[in-house]
Design an enzyme around this catalytic site. Structure first.
Site, PDB file in Angstrom:
ATOM      1  N   TYR A 174      -2.258  -6.450 -12.465  1.00 45.73           N
ATOM      2  CA  TYR A 174      -2.896  -5.844 -11.162  1.00 45.73           C
ATOM      3  C   TYR A 174      -3.914  -6.798 -10.581  1.00 45.73           C
ATOM      4  CZ  TYR A 174      -4.025  -1.777  -8.391  1.00 45.73           C
ATOM      5  OH  TYR A 174      -4.345  -1.108  -7.386  1.00 45.73           O
ATOM      6  N   LYS A 225      -9.647  -3.258  -5.504  1.00 44.59           N
ATOM      7  CA  LYS A 225     -10.033  -2.002  -5.861  1.00 44.59           C
ATOM      8  C   LYS A 225     -11.409  -1.563  -6.247  1.00 44.59           C
ATOM      9  CE  LYS A 225      -6.105   0.286  -4.706  1.00 44.59           C
ATOM     10  NZ  LYS A 225      -5.864   0.903  -3.372  1.00 44.59           N
TER      11      LYS A 225
HETATM   12  C1  1JT Z   1      -0.304  -2.516  -4.230  1.00 45.41           C
HETATM   13  C2  1JT Z   1       0.708  -2.639  -5.066  1.00 45.41           C
HETATM   14  C3  1JT Z   1      -1.351  -1.504  -4.816  1.00 45.41           C
HETATM   15  C4  1JT Z   1       0.858  -1.914  -6.032  1.00 45.41           C
HETATM   16  C5  1JT Z   1      -0.100  -1.035  -6.500  1.00 45.41           C
HETATM   17  C6  1JT Z   1      -1.149  -0.784  -5.859  1.00 45.41           C
HETATM   18  N1  1JT Z   1      -1.897   0.278  -6.465  1.00 45.41           N
HETATM   19  C7  1JT Z   1      -1.086   0.252  -7.403  1.00 45.41           C
HETATM   20  N2  1JT Z   1       0.050   0.018  -7.584  1.00 45.41           N
HETATM   21  C8  1JT Z   1       1.096   0.032  -8.592  1.00 45.41           C
HETATM   22  C9  1JT Z   1       0.569  -0.745  -9.914  1.00 45.41           C
HETATM   23  C10 1JT Z   1       0.875  -2.078  -9.781  1.00 45.41           C
HETATM   24  C11 1JT Z   1       0.779  -2.967 -10.705  1.00 45.41           C
HETATM   25  C12 1JT Z   1       0.218  -2.441 -11.991  1.00 45.41           C
HETATM   26  C13 1JT Z   1       0.124  -1.255 -12.067  1.00 45.41           C
HETATM   27  C14 1JT Z   1       0.315   0.077 -11.109  1.00 45.41           C
HETATM   28  C15 1JT Z   1       1.755  -3.612  -4.648  1.00 45.41           C
HETATM   29  C16 1JT Z   1       1.606  -4.200  -3.409  1.00 45.41           C
HETATM   30  C17 1JT Z   1       0.173  -4.417  -3.090  1.00 45.41           C
HETATM   31  C18 1JT Z   1      -0.815  -3.211  -3.065  1.00 45.41           C
HETATM   32  O1  1JT Z   1      -0.174  -3.249 -12.919  1.00 45.41           O
HETATM   33  C19 1JT Z   1      -0.583  -2.973 -14.020  1.00 45.41           C
HETATM   34  C20 1JT Z   1       0.823  -4.529 -10.591  1.00 45.41           C
END
Ligand code: 1JT
Length: 259
Positions: free
Chosen positions: A160, A167
């Site tokens: 993330y 965030k």
């Molecule tokens: C973005 C992306 C914001 C994916 C996102 C996000 N908020 C949640 N997710 C899903 C996610 C992504 C990852 C994760 C867990 C959930 C992608 C485009 C940019 C903004 O890893 C633990 C990487």
């Protein structure tokens, strides 16, 4: 119930519908059920086309559909002026937007570039501040601003990375904005949504693993739905939550309480 919510006939700006899986679309469906007037913003032409088709599918006529690029102050200012001039008063804004470069969402956080860091912050955190600033002149009857966050703001979740830092800034911005806008009776809150398979989740290689772990660990022993995020967001945008501001509300089946 509808009058308890006090959203009937209210003008709500929904930012961040990319397709039918978007969390913002879940919120829009919930808001539509209680009679709110919805104004949608989009960035890419492709999103507008998707949005128009979705609206036809559910047989709902949006009050307005307006282009808005949150990386540009002038675009945000123009979009809210256009909205304000047409509807008069804005009662609510849903900010359901985030972006980072794909290369920053894998590998080690330490490899994040200066540009990638700034871009994630600008698009995913500062955008809330700018939206609040340009919406405020039209929120003359009080109202709510609600944004979407994720557990990665406060825990280290593999991959993330730069979004977690963005965030964290978003959640802190919610608190500072809540303090500024409280005197205008504008409440500012974040929903920390559990993992949902949206367009943003596409291209996250470990997403299936994340969903499986949640089923195992979360108190509710399942993943949450777009509708559940939509309904809690509706509660946060309605008078049901009139005493709550500056808060992060988890819609995650309880996952975040576990050790
Ligand atoms: C973005 C992306 C914001 C994916 C996102 C996000 N908020 C949640 N997710 C899903 C996610 C992504 C990852 C994760 C867990 C959930 C992608 C485009 C940019 C903004 O890893 C633990 C990487």
């Amino acid at each position: 119930m509808d009058d308890l919510l006090n959203l009937k006939g209210k003008n709500i700006v929904v930012m961040g519908v990319a397709n039918q899986r978007s969390l913002a679309w879940g919120v829009a469906k919930s808001l539509q059920k209680v009679g709110a007037n919805l104004i949608f913003t989009y960035r890419k032409e492709r999103s507008m086309a998707k949005l128009e088709k979705l609206l036809v599918d559910v047989d709902y006529e949006a009050k307005m559909i307006v282009q808005c690029d949150v990386n540009e102050d002038e675009s945000i200012e123009r979009a809210f002026k256009e909205i304000g001039d047409k509807v008069g008063v804005i009662h609510g804004v849903l900010h359901s937007l985030a972006f980072a470069h794909a290369e920053d969402l894998r590998g080690d956080f330490i490899e994040t570039s200066r540009d990638g860091y700034a871009f994630a912050q600008d698009t995913s955190a500062y955008s809330l501040v700018a939206v609040a600033k340009y919406a405020r002149p039209y929120m003359t009857e009080g109202g709510t601003i609600t944004t979407m966050s994720y557990l990665g703001a406060e825990r280290v979740l593999d991959g993330y990375n730069v979004m977690g830092v963005a965030k964290a800034a978003l959640e802190a911005s919610v608190r500072y904005l809540a303090n500024d806008l409280g005197k205008d009776n504008i409440r500012v809150n974040a929903i920390s949504a559990g993992a949902v398979r949206t367009l943003s989740a596409k291209g996250v290689p470990s997403f299936n693993t994340i969903l499986n772990k949640i089923e195992e660990v979360a108190p509710l022993k399942r993943n949450i739905t777009q509708e559940e995020v939509g309904n809690m967001t509706l509660a946060m945008m309605s008078d049901l939550s009139s005493g709550v501001t500056g808060e992060v509300i988890y819609v995650d089946g309880g996952y975040h309480i576990m050790g």
